[in-house]
Design a protein around this motif. Structure first.
Motif: not given
Length: 647
Positions: A483-505
């Motif tokens: 469950x923790x591994x899946x939660x980590x993967x969910x958080x990674x996916x959720x933040x992937x878009x944010x990371x790309x946006x932040x990096x672009x800015x």
């Protein structure tokens, strides 16, 4: 990241019938390569040929040719591309450098019509353009799937917690059953002793005794059969009750589902088809507009000298080429001379129209995607309804079978009860008062044996359940880790878009600050992007999404700073901003790892000294930088840069 990060490989380009080129071949190495010359020297056409070899479809075929070819060799690898005119459109084929050129079209091929460059000028949604190479829908779908897996694991862990609480009661029940079985066995042994004593007191003949024993044996068998039938009858009734509950639950779920979905699916599919037809019309319009734009750009660039000479009624295309540098051009529709600025203004309107059509197409695609989701929802509801109806049908069939079985068992029970009554009468006739007591003892012993068997079955069920619970509880740590591994993967996916946006800015703001410092624009303090959340329209819905706001900060002579509009930037400042925005996308998506090229064209709005500094700056981030410049602009660049003067 830059040119120094990989082994230098030479590049050879062989071109036939691309843009305004009949046939040519060019070679260059890593670093900056300058395509220099006057107008009408096919510099843009050569850049288009390189784009074609790399994988772009945004390339024009020579006007008088039906087929063109590009062969691009990078080091020891050769890539080919063929352009064919079919049914009024140019179709590409071959084995290009890139399998998919979408990201390169946005951030590598920085010609005048490049969408990233023009997005800044038109103040379009910069965030959507930067995020276009990211399949956000696939990320969201993966998040939904992982959330479903996580919820299932959490439900299992909750069930295990509940099972853990039942374990003490089950262990206590197991102890009670063992004690009951032991007590019943002691009681049975006592009955057997009483039966043996009673047998010894019977004074009948051997034949009478044998007949009596046969009757007693039949009586015991009948009693045992009756208890089995009663147990089976109780089990069948419990199954009937469970099936009735299941049917009730299924009917409740069916009630919660929409009653009719076939019509909805057909209607949605028809709507999708209509939108697809509209999109195809827009695609055709966009392609036609692009051809018009490319043709006009080539004419303004002086590529088609022969056409201009024919329109002027002159024989020598070289004389025409010499005259293309002034402010007058020949209108290729009527042959008269007009101001070049008028043609460029008209061309800008056509570009704006093409961009509007692209925006319309994007809105249509968003609506199509929404409708596909809606259709999938209807189809899923239909699938659920079908599964529920199958479950109900199976349950009803099973219910009917078990009810028939109950009727059979009730008949068997009645028969056995009659048989037992008959055997009791027979035994009573065969024995005296002492023998009647013996019958009672046999009946009691038979009941004890049945009770012991039932208690042993219950003990086995309880023991199996305890073993199952203990086995499941042993898996709790594994389930928690999963469950923790899946939660980590969910958080990674959720933040992937944010990371790309932040990096672009961050990339844009960092490089914009550096470039402004290098180029030294007066009273232009800062150009920066602010990332913020805003409710925007997406298809037919309004959702919360990130948007990129472009800010311009200027200063007065006394040092006071104020925020200005992008509309007030000079043409040079807008071009620089667009190029840096494209560079931010290039770096954010690590494009240099798959396509170590940067192609620059139509940057004459920037003065030559600043062009030199800008080219030196971007050359740090790509292995091959190919820039098309007029001769007077090229003179400002370092002489060490490789130059191509003839195409």
């Amino acid at each position: 990241m830059g040119a120094t990060d990989s082994m230098a490989k030479s590049v050879d380009v062989a071109v036939e019938n691309v843009g305004g080129i009949d046939r040519t071949s060019v070679s260059f190495t890593s670093g900056v390569t300058i395509l220099t010359g006057r107008n009408a020297t096919n510099r843009t056409s050569l850049l288009q040929a390189i784009m074609a070899g790399l994988g772009s479809d945004d390339v024009s075929l020579k006007g008088d040719a039906d087929e063109g070819h590009v062969e691009l060799t990078v080091g020891d690898e050769t890539y080919t591309r063929t352009l064919e005119r079919k049914n009024g459109t140019v179709v590409t084929s071959g084995d290009p450098y890139l399998e998919d050129s979408e990201i390169a079209d946005l951030f590598v091929f920085l010609l005048e019509s490049n969408e990233a460059r023009r997005a800044v000028e038109r103040t379009e949604n910069l965030r959507d353009l930067i995020m276009r190479p990211v399949d956000t829908a696939a990320i969201e779908e993966e998040i939904d799937e992982l959330q479903a897996e996580r919820d299932e694991l959490e439900q299992r862990l909750d069930d295990l917690q509940s099972l853990r609480h039942t374990l003490p009661d089950l262990e206590e029940r197991r102890t009670e059953l063992k004690s009951e079985i032991e007590a019943k066995r002691d009681e049975l042994e006592d009955k057997k002793e009483q039966i043996e004593e009673a047998d010894q007191d019977v004074g009948t003949t051997r034949d009478q005794k044998a007949e009596l024993e046969d009757a007693l044996e039949s009586f015991r068998d009948a009693r045992s059969d009756l208890e089995d039938v009663r147990y089976n009858l109780e089990s069948e009734r419990e199954s009937i009750s469970a099936l009735e509950s299941e049917i009730e639950n299924v009917e409740g779920e069916l009630t919660d589902l929409p009653q009719e979905v076939d019509g909805d699916v057909t209607e949605v599919q028809d709507h999708i088809e209509r939108l697809r037809e509209q999109r195809q019309v827009l695609d055709s319009t966009v392609n036609e507009l692009q051809k018009v734009i490319q043709f006009n750009e080539e004419m303004l660039d002086g590529t088609s000298s022969d056409v201009v000479a024919a329109l002027r009624g002159e024989d020598d295309p070289d004389d025409v080429t010499d005259r293309l540098v002034d402010d007058q051009v020949v209108c290729w529709t009527c042959g008269s001379e007009v101001d070049q600025s008028d043609v460029e203004t008209t061309l800008d309107r056509i570009r704006n129209l093409r961009q509007e059509k692209l925006s319309e197409r994007q809105d249509l695609q968003s609506e199509i995607d929404d409708l596909k989701t809606e259709k999938a929802t209807y189809q899923e509801q239909k699938r659920q309804r079908s599964q529920l109806e199958d479950r109900r049908q199976r349950a009803e069939s099973e219910l009917e079978r078990r009810r028939e079985r109950v009727g059979e068992l009730e008949s068997e029970r009645d028969r056995l009860e009659e048989r037992i009554d008959e055997l009791e009468t027979e035994v009573e006739q065969l024995q005296d008062e002492t023998q009647s007591d013996l019958l009672d003892l046999h009946r009691e012993a038979n009941e004890l044996e049945f009770e012991i068997t039932r208690l042993q079955d219950d003990l086995e069920d309880v023991s199996n359940e305890i073993d199952h619970i203990e086995s499941e509880l042993d898996r709790r740590d594994d389930l928690k880790a999963e469950r923790e591994d899946i939660q980590d993967r969910i958080e990674d996916l959720r933040t992937r878009i944010d990371r790309i946006e932040v990096e672009a800015v961050e990339q844009f703001n960092e490089h914009m600050e550096s470039v402004l410092s290098i180029l030294g624009y007066e009273n232009l303090e800062r150009i920066w992007i602010e990332r913020k959340q805003q409710r925007v329209k997406e298809g037919r819905r309004r959702v919360e999404k990130s948007v990129f706001d472009l800010h311009v900060v200027r200063s007065t002579d006394d040092g006071t700073t104020y925020e200005d509009s992008i509309d007030h930037l000079s043409e040079s400042e807008r071009e620089v901003t667009g190029l840096i925005f494209a560079l931010a996308g290039y770096l954010t998506h690590d494009v240099y790892e798959t396509c170590p090229f940067l192609l620059l064209d139509s940057i004459e709005a920037i003065d030559s000294d600043r062009i030199s500094r800008l080219v030196d700056y971007v050359s740090e981030y790509a292995e091959y930088v190919v820039v098309a410049l007029l001769e007077e602009d090229a003179q400002a660049l370092d002489d060490a840069h490789e130059r191509v003067t003839e195409v």
